[in-house]
Design a protein around this motif. Structure first.
Motif, mmCIF file in Angstrom:
data_model
loop_
_atom_site.group_PDB
_atom_site.id
_atom_site.type_symbol
_atom_site.label_atom_id
_atom_site.label_comp_id
_atom_site.label_asym_id
_atom_site.label_seq_id
_atom_site.Cartn_x
_atom_site.Cartn_y
_atom_site.Cartn_z
ATOM 1 N N THR A 30 -29.966 50.419 -73.884
ATOM 2 C CA THR A 30 -31.263 49.768 -74.151
ATOM 3 C C THR A 30 -32.297 50.050 -73.070
ATOM 4 O O THR A 30 -33.441 49.596 -73.169
ATOM 5 C CB THR A 30 -31.063 48.250 -74.291
ATOM 6 N N GLY A 31 -31.897 50.773 -72.016
ATOM 7 C CA GLY A 31 -32.834 51.182 -70.976
ATOM 8 C C GLY A 31 -33.290 50.070 -70.060
ATOM 9 O O GLY A 31 -34.399 50.118 -69.502
ATOM 10 N N GLY A 35 -22.083 50.419 -57.585
ATOM 11 C CA GLY A 35 -23.498 50.673 -57.783
ATOM 12 C C GLY A 35 -24.431 49.540 -57.427
ATOM 13 O O GLY A 35 -25.660 49.667 -57.567
ATOM 14 N N GLN A 36 -23.902 48.404 -56.938
ATOM 15 C CA GLN A 36 -24.757 47.258 -56.668
ATOM 16 C C GLN A 36 -25.612 47.413 -55.401
ATOM 17 O O GLN A 36 -26.721 46.900 -55.324
ATOM 18 C CB GLN A 36 -23.908 45.968 -56.538
ATOM 19 N N HIS A 37 -25.040 48.029 -54.359
ATOM 20 C CA HIS A 37 -25.738 48.220 -53.078
ATOM 21 C C HIS A 37 -26.219 46.884 -52.509
ATOM 22 O O HIS A 37 -27.394 46.710 -52.155
ATOM 23 C CB HIS A 37 -26.926 49.183 -53.239
ATOM 24 N N VAL A 97 -24.574 42.858 -64.268
ATOM 25 C CA VAL A 97 -23.167 42.750 -64.648
ATOM 26 C C VAL A 97 -22.423 41.806 -63.707
ATOM 27 O O VAL A 97 -21.621 40.969 -64.128
ATOM 28 C CB VAL A 97 -22.498 44.143 -64.659
ATOM 29 N N THR A 98 -22.674 41.913 -62.408
ATOM 30 C CA THR A 98 -22.002 41.058 -61.431
ATOM 31 C C THR A 98 -22.304 39.593 -61.688
ATOM 32 O O THR A 98 -21.392 38.750 -61.762
ATOM 33 C CB THR A 98 -22.428 41.431 -60.003
ATOM 34 N N TRP A 99 -23.585 39.254 -61.825
ATOM 35 C CA TRP A 99 -23.951 37.854 -62.033
ATOM 36 C C TRP A 99 -23.468 37.350 -63.384
ATOM 37 O O TRP A 99 -23.044 36.182 -63.515
ATOM 38 C CB TRP A 99 -25.453 37.667 -61.899
ATOM 39 N N ALA A 100 -23.495 38.201 -64.403
ATOM 40 C CA ALA A 100 -23.001 37.798 -65.719
ATOM 41 C C ALA A 100 -21.497 37.517 -65.671
ATOM 42 O O ALA A 100 -21.003 36.560 -66.276
ATOM 43 C CB ALA A 100 -23.298 38.882 -66.747
ATOM 44 N N THR A 101 -20.771 38.361 -64.933
ATOM 45 C CA THR A 101 -19.328 38.171 -64.806
ATOM 46 C C THR A 101 -19.007 36.889 -64.064
ATOM 47 O O THR A 101 -18.148 36.097 -64.501
ATOM 48 C CB THR A 101 -18.692 39.368 -64.073
ATOM 49 N N LEU A 102 -19.668 36.660 -62.949
ATOM 50 C CA LEU A 102 -19.408 35.447 -62.166
ATOM 51 C C LEU A 102 -19.768 34.202 -62.969
ATOM 52 O O LEU A 102 -19.049 33.197 -62.937
ATOM 53 C CB LEU A 102 -20.195 35.488 -60.860
ATOM 54 N N GLY A 103 -20.880 34.257 -63.693
ATOM 55 C CA GLY A 103 -21.276 33.119 -64.508
ATOM 56 C C GLY A 103 -20.308 32.849 -65.637
ATOM 57 O O GLY A 103 -19.917 31.700 -65.898
ATOM 58 N N ASP A 161 -29.969 47.711 -60.783
ATOM 59 C CA ASP A 161 -30.307 46.509 -61.542
ATOM 60 C C ASP A 161 -29.214 46.180 -62.553
ATOM 61 O O ASP A 161 -28.797 45.016 -62.692
ATOM 62 C CB ASP A 161 -31.637 46.684 -62.267
ATOM 63 N N ARG A 162 -28.769 47.208 -63.252
ATOM 64 C CA ARG A 162 -27.736 46.976 -64.259
ATOM 65 C C ARG A 162 -26.439 46.501 -63.611
ATOM 66 O O ARG A 162 -25.760 45.604 -64.125
ATOM 67 C CB ARG A 162 -27.500 48.258 -65.069
#
Length: 406
Positions: A119-120, A49-51, A131-137, A126-127
């Motif tokens: 939480t919308g 879903g990142q595109h 998730v991708t950046w949070a995982t890599l970080g 965007d979500r």
């Protein structure tokens, strides 16, 4: 009446297909695991879903493919017949990085994405990118921290252990446990010296090493193991083999430890006496010893206790916690083990529990036997420890008969 032997034969025949399927699956595990380890995070971080722009997606995919190809090849060259240390370092590091990425891409890919959806926050793309950046970080932080944890001198873990059969004369006996030092491709001679310096500050009566000294032969890892010769104990320094010794000429390690002043307890024991009381300190070869084909090596508790007074308490060194079933049956009071590394990289401890009755800490087995499982002093393979810190353990043995402090 049905013949019991016929029933057992029928049951065995019924289970054979299931067991053979399991064995076939286990053969393919070394091929399946690396694919899952790299393709799952690749999909979740780049395509779910990142595109991402095409160059980003292709570049990221190329990195994951490179990891998928390089990791098993490097590990085979590093840990196979060639024993190339540089290749082992590359393969082990990629294994650790891949495991952390896999774990957190799955966890955050589910939990964080669900939270953002509830939480919308943003739209689907965007979500997915959050998730991708949070995982890599998260992975980057955990790997940096885990590397520092693996390379540091372990903290000392101190605990009192009461043994009901321990005489008052032996109350306060100080036992230091180190284990799973795993000297290997990364040269840790200075680390080894600092570990031994720390052990020497603990004023131990007995120092124990419960195996897995190194990955490699004694000749090859001698420089890293040499500081063990400086370890001090008022009574004895004792050692038993671990499973990794049997991957690299175990007798060479037994001989080197003897040369360094440690007493290898190969299905044997010694007596620690003080104040008119006696403690039997016994040790057994690792449970994998017999299958190694090395003559005279096997785990034999009866041999270890042969000639010992059964009324004396027994402290047993056995590399793997799962030996505790035999220890409990044999009336051992306290077994000291390592092997598990506490899982080393979370959440691997859940897999360790499948094979071992304990992962870390003190546990009771049967009516008498206590087991202390160390998380290990070093690390194996991936140079990371995540939520499974290494340790040097100081166990102070306590007698229920000791006089109360005024």
């Amino acid at each position: 009446m049905t013949d019991t032997s016929e029933t057992r034969s029928a049951d065995s025949a019924a289970h054979e297909p299931q067991q053979s399927r399991l064995h076939r699956l286990m053969r393919y595990l070394p091929l399946i695991a690396p694919v899952l380890l790299w393709t799952v995070p690749c999909w979740l971080l780049l395509y779910a879903g990142q595109h991402w722009p095409l160059p980003v997606a292709l570049g990221g995919t190329a990195l994951f493919v490179l990891g998928l190809i390089t990791m098993p090849l490097a590990m085979m060259r590093g840990h196979g017949r060639r024993q190339q240390d540089r290749a082992a370092i590359v393969g082990d590091t990629l294994l650790g990085a891949g495991w952390v990425l896999f774990t957190w891409s799955v966890l955050l890919g589910v939990l964080l994405r669900l939270t953002l959806t509830v939480t919308g926050v943003g739209d689907g793309q965007d979500r997915a990118r959050i998730v991708t950046w949070a995982t890599l970080g998260t992975a980057a932080v955990l790997l940096a921290w885990g590397y520092a944890e693996a390379r540091r001198v372990p903290r000392v873990r101190r605990l009192d252990v009461q043994l009901p059969r321990l005489g008052a004369g032996l109350d306060g006996t100080r036992v230091v446990l180190i284990t799973d030092t795993h000297y290997g491709p990364l040269d840790r001679a200075r680390w080894s010296a600092r570990v031994c310096e720390t052990v020497n500050t603990l004023e131990a009566d007995l120092v124990c090493h419960t195996g897995d000294i190194a990955d490699g032969t004694a000749e090859r890892r001698r420089a890293q193991a040499a500081p063990l010769g400086t370890v001090q104990a008022t009574r004895a320094r004792v050692y038993v083999t671990g499973n990794h010794e049997y991957y690299s000429e175990a007798q060479g390690w037994v001989d080197l430890m003897d040369e360094l002043g440690w007493e290898p307890l190969r299905n044997s024991h010694l007596l620690l006496e003080r104040g008119g009381d006696t403690l039997v300190v016994a040790g057994v070869d690792d449970v994998t010893a017999e299958s190694s084909g090395l003559a005279g090596h096997r785990a034999h508790l009866a041999g270890a206790l042969h000639g010992a007074d059964p009324d004396h308490p027994v402290l047993l060194l056995a590399h793997q916690p799962k030996f505790v079933d035999r220890a409990a049956a044999g009336g051992v009071d306290l077994q000291l083990s390592g092997h598990t590394h506490g899982g080393q990289i979370w959440p691997f401890h859940h897999l360790v529990r499948i094979d071992q009755p304990a992962v870390a800490g003190l546990s009771r087995h049967g009516s008498r036997t206590l087991l202390y499982t160390s998380r290990g002093t070093g690390f194996w393979g991936p140079p990371f420890r995540v939520f499974a810190p290494s340790e040097i353990t100081l166990l102070v043995l306590r007698s229920p008969q000791r006089p109360s402090t005024p």
